[in-house]
Design an enzyme around this catalytic site. Structure first.
Site, PDB file in Angstrom:
ATOM      1  N   LEU A  30       0.812  -1.216   0.000  1.00  0.00           N
ATOM      2  CA  LEU A  30       0.000   0.000   0.000  1.00  0.00           C
ATOM      3  C   LEU A  30       0.843   1.263   0.000  1.00  0.00           C
ATOM      4  O   LEU A  30       0.441   2.273  -0.568  1.00  0.00           O
ATOM      5  CB  LEU A  30      -0.926   0.014   1.228  1.00  0.00           C
ATOM      6  CG  LEU A  30      -1.945  -1.125   1.322  1.00  0.00           C
ATOM      7  CD1 LEU A  30      -2.756  -0.992   2.594  1.00  0.00           C
ATOM      8  CD2 LEU A  30      -2.858  -1.140   0.105  1.00  0.00           C
TER       9      LEU A  30
ATOM     10  N   GLY B 152       7.504   4.132   3.747  1.00  0.00           N
ATOM     11  CA  GLY B 152       8.025   5.311   4.426  1.00  0.00           C
ATOM     12  C   GLY B 152       9.488   5.108   4.759  1.00  0.00           C
ATOM     13  O   GLY B 152      10.111   4.113   4.361  1.00  0.00           O
TER      14      GLY B 152
ATOM     15  N   VAL C 172       3.902  -0.553   4.384  1.00  0.00           N
ATOM     16  CA  VAL C 172       2.528  -0.876   4.764  1.00  0.00           C
ATOM     17  C   VAL C 172       1.900  -1.729   3.667  1.00  0.00           C
ATOM     18  O   VAL C 172       1.957  -1.371   2.490  1.00  0.00           O
ATOM     19  CB  VAL C 172       1.688   0.399   4.997  1.00  0.00           C
ATOM     20  CG1 VAL C 172       0.270   0.019   5.439  1.00  0.00           C
ATOM     21  CG2 VAL C 172       2.344   1.289   6.042  1.00  0.00           C
TER      22      VAL C 172
ATOM     23  N   LYS D 235       1.675  -3.086   8.954  1.00  0.00           N
ATOM     24  CA  LYS D 235       2.830  -2.188   8.896  1.00  0.00           C
ATOM     25  C   LYS D 235       4.052  -2.960   9.390  1.00  0.00           C
ATOM     26  O   LYS D 235       4.056  -3.500  10.501  1.00  0.00           O
ATOM     27  CB  LYS D 235       2.585  -0.958   9.764  1.00  0.00           C
ATOM     28  CG  LYS D 235       3.603   0.141   9.574  1.00  0.00           C
ATOM     29  CD  LYS D 235       3.128   1.423  10.262  1.00  0.00           C
ATOM     30  CE  LYS D 235       4.011   2.603   9.896  1.00  0.00           C
ATOM     31  NZ  LYS D 235       3.494   3.874  10.465  1.00  0.00           N
TER      32      LYS D 235
ATOM     33  N   ASP E  96       2.657  15.046  13.220  1.00  0.00           N
ATOM     34  CA  ASP E  96       2.765  14.871  11.765  1.00  0.00           C
ATOM     35  C   ASP E  96       1.378  14.755  11.124  1.00  0.00           C
ATOM     36  O   ASP E  96       1.117  13.859  10.320  1.00  0.00           O
ATOM     37  CB  ASP E  96       3.605  13.632  11.446  1.00  0.00           C
ATOM     38  CG  ASP E  96       4.142  13.642  10.007  1.00  0.00           C
ATOM     39  OD1 ASP E  96       4.215  14.738   9.405  1.00  0.00           O
ATOM     40  OD2 ASP E  96       4.479  12.567   9.494  1.00  0.00           O
TER      41      ASP E  96
END
Length: 549
Positions: A19, A22, A27, A42, A135
């Site tokens: 998906l 990072g 993920v 994750k 964030d």
């Protein structure tokens, strides 16, 4: 490479689709084989496995989200480590706000207010629990199948009190375009920094533009500190002055000039003309619940934090019971009832049922048109009160009819109104955001969401067709691995071509496909494939072996 986990089983989760990725994690969409439901998995990137600080931060994110239980905060289902692979399993939501904006450019004001309200509710819980997100941005705001915004990714979250942080106090962390001025300076921050980031997010969602751009993160950060943002109505003149004022206050350079708590922001958003009506399922978090940013330290800090959370819980319970009592007394919905628009009669329902539904929608629009501060309980009662029904007259309303796939959920102005088909009356002149969504579709399924905006005129009977389709994951094993694989839609859709060694699975919209496999010095192979959407996300598997010289 992220595809190393595709098709693997990690603990009880079968990984089906990447998906996103990072700096510290990847993920995936995965299937919980025990519960037979899709989840978001994750996984800490392998290069950080075994590093104490990285693993501690990863687990802290899961622990933070797990203890902040709220419907607008992502639900953590599981945390574990298998053969050196550290993972967190969470609820899977079909869209992010980032992807929604990539598709739509910008959103109607009512939808922006709804998203802002949901995120502010999540932040009110996090801040009362002593947690700053740090964030907030569109990619960290998920959109559930019923249209609610859900805050995710507490990877940079930090407790206001208690144990030492895993990052230095003055370390600049977050995403530069959504930095608060104090974040850009590397100063100590509190929850008002999250509110600034939410203001940037609402500015982007409402106008299609970021308020500050630059060639590098330093230039953007300098704008946050020194430059006043252009008023949102510069880019979107149709925005109300009241909503623009809320955004600009969120973007004040000095924290003291912003809203001082997320609950105070909730009050401001609830007073806007396009604010969503809160049902008895949504406790009102007003500005008098609790100090959102307590200055607490050590043992006394823990005592104060517990007291604050108890006070918040008591306030939520009181407001819920108040709404329930008032609503029941006047014949409105109780805690056991569904929200007014949750259940919708089919398109061929008789005129009495249609008229009643139309009256409810008209009263909803009338209440949102009043530019005054409103009580959530009074709003929910206004929606349900039977005396409002006679106001839906043919002279003041127009008929809207929506048709989509039988399994598609239908939304009007971000409210669920039915499945498959919907018909109802709305006020003349209403500008309605209409959307169809295939529930439980993968975030990579571009055909699972269709939306448009409709403006109604007197006497109109507007029909809207939203041809949404779900997707299925096709997992394939091709020999030789350097073969080129082409999936050609036989239903007029786009074709997909890739090398077999570049991915072992892909997501395809429902329909019929011709599969063609070609490789040097090999006989071309062909096959046909029927792709059908499955809510459980189970992949379709195929194996192709070419005859080669």
């Amino acid at each position: 490479m992220p595809d190393r986990y595709l098709g693997q089983i990690i603990s009880k989760y079968q990984v089906t689709r990447l998906l996103g990725s990072g700096a510290f994690s990847w993920v995936y969409e995965a299937i919980d084989q025990d519960l037979e439901i899709p989840v978001a998995l994750k996984i800490l990137r392998p290069e950080f496995s075994g590093q104490d600080v990285a693993e501690a931060r990863f687990r802290r994110e899961a622990a933070t989200a797990a203890r902040l239980r709220h419907r607008n905060i992502v639900t953590v289902r599981d945390v574990g480590q298998v053969d050196g692979t550290v993972f967190v399993a969470m609820d899977l939501h079909p869209l992010t706000l980032g992807r929604r904006l990539a598709l739509a450019g910008r959103l109607p004001e009512a939808e922006c207010i709804r998203i802002g309200t949901d995120v502010a509710a999540a932040l009110s819980i996090a801040h009362a629990g002593g947690v700053i997100h740090r964030d907030i941005k569109p990619d960290n705001i998920l959109l559930s199948t019923d249209g609610e915004a859900v805050v995710a990714d507490f990877g940079l979250a930090r407790a206001l009190a208690g144990a030492a942080s895993l990052s230095a106090t003055n370390q600049v962390m977050g995403t530069p375009h959504y930095f608060s001025p104090e974040q850009a300076r590397g100063q100590e921050i509190d929850g008002r920094s999250d509110l600034y980031a939410l203001g940037i997010t609402l500015y982007r969602a409402a106008t299609g533009h970021l308020p500050f751009e630059g060639d590098d993160w330093y230039a953007v950060a300098k704008h946050h500190i020194e430059t006043a943002p252009a008023p949102p109505r510069t880019f979107a003149p149709e925005l109300s002055p009241e909503f623009e004022a809320v955004i600009l206050r969120l973007l004040a350079k000095q924290p003291e000039q912003r809203y001082q708590s997320a609950t105070q922001l909730l009050d401001a958003l609830g007073a806007l003309p396009g604010a969503p009506l809160r049902s008895v399922f949504t406790p009102h978090l007003g500005s008098h619940t609790v100090d959102a940013f307590p200055a607490v330290r050590g043992a006394n800090g823990r005592t104060a934090l517990v007291a604050a959370m108890l006070l918040l819980g008591a306030a939520m319970t009181w407001f819920t019971l108040r709404d329930r009592s008032a609503s029941t007394a006047l014949g409105g919905p109780t805690l056991g009832d569904s929200a007014p628009l949750a259940a919708t009669p089919p398109a061929d329902t008789g005129p009495i049922a249609d008229s009643a539904l139309g009256a409810r929608i008209v009263s909803l629009a009338d209440s949102t048109a009043a530019r005054t501060t409103r009580s959530p309980a009074r709003d929910s009662l206004r929606t349900a009160a039977p005396t409002r029904a006679p106001r839906a007259t043919a002279a003041r309303t127009a008929r809207l009819e929506i048709v989509a796939a039988d399994s598609a959920r239908l939304y009007v102005d971000n409210r669920l109104v039915g499945t498959g088909r919907f018909s109802g009356d709305f006020p003349v002149g209403a500008k309605l955001a209409v959307r169809a969504v295939i529930a439980n579709a993968s975030t990579s399924c571009s055909t699972a969401v269709r939306d448009t905006v409709v403006t109604l005129k007197a006497g109109d009977r507007v029909g809207v067709s939203l041809p949404v389709r779900g997707c299925a994951v096709v997992s394939y094993d091709v020999t030789p691995r350097d073969a080129r694989v082409t999936f050609t839609s036989l239903d007029g859709g786009p074709s997909v071509e890739l090398r077999a060694d570049s991915a072992r699975a892909l997501s395809l919209p429902e329909g019929r496909y011709e599969v063609r496999i070609q490789a040097p010095r090999c006989v071309m192979g062909t096959d046909t494939l029927q792709v059908a959407f499955r809510a459980d996300g189970a992949p379709i598997t195929r194996r192709f072996l070419l005859i080669c010289s």
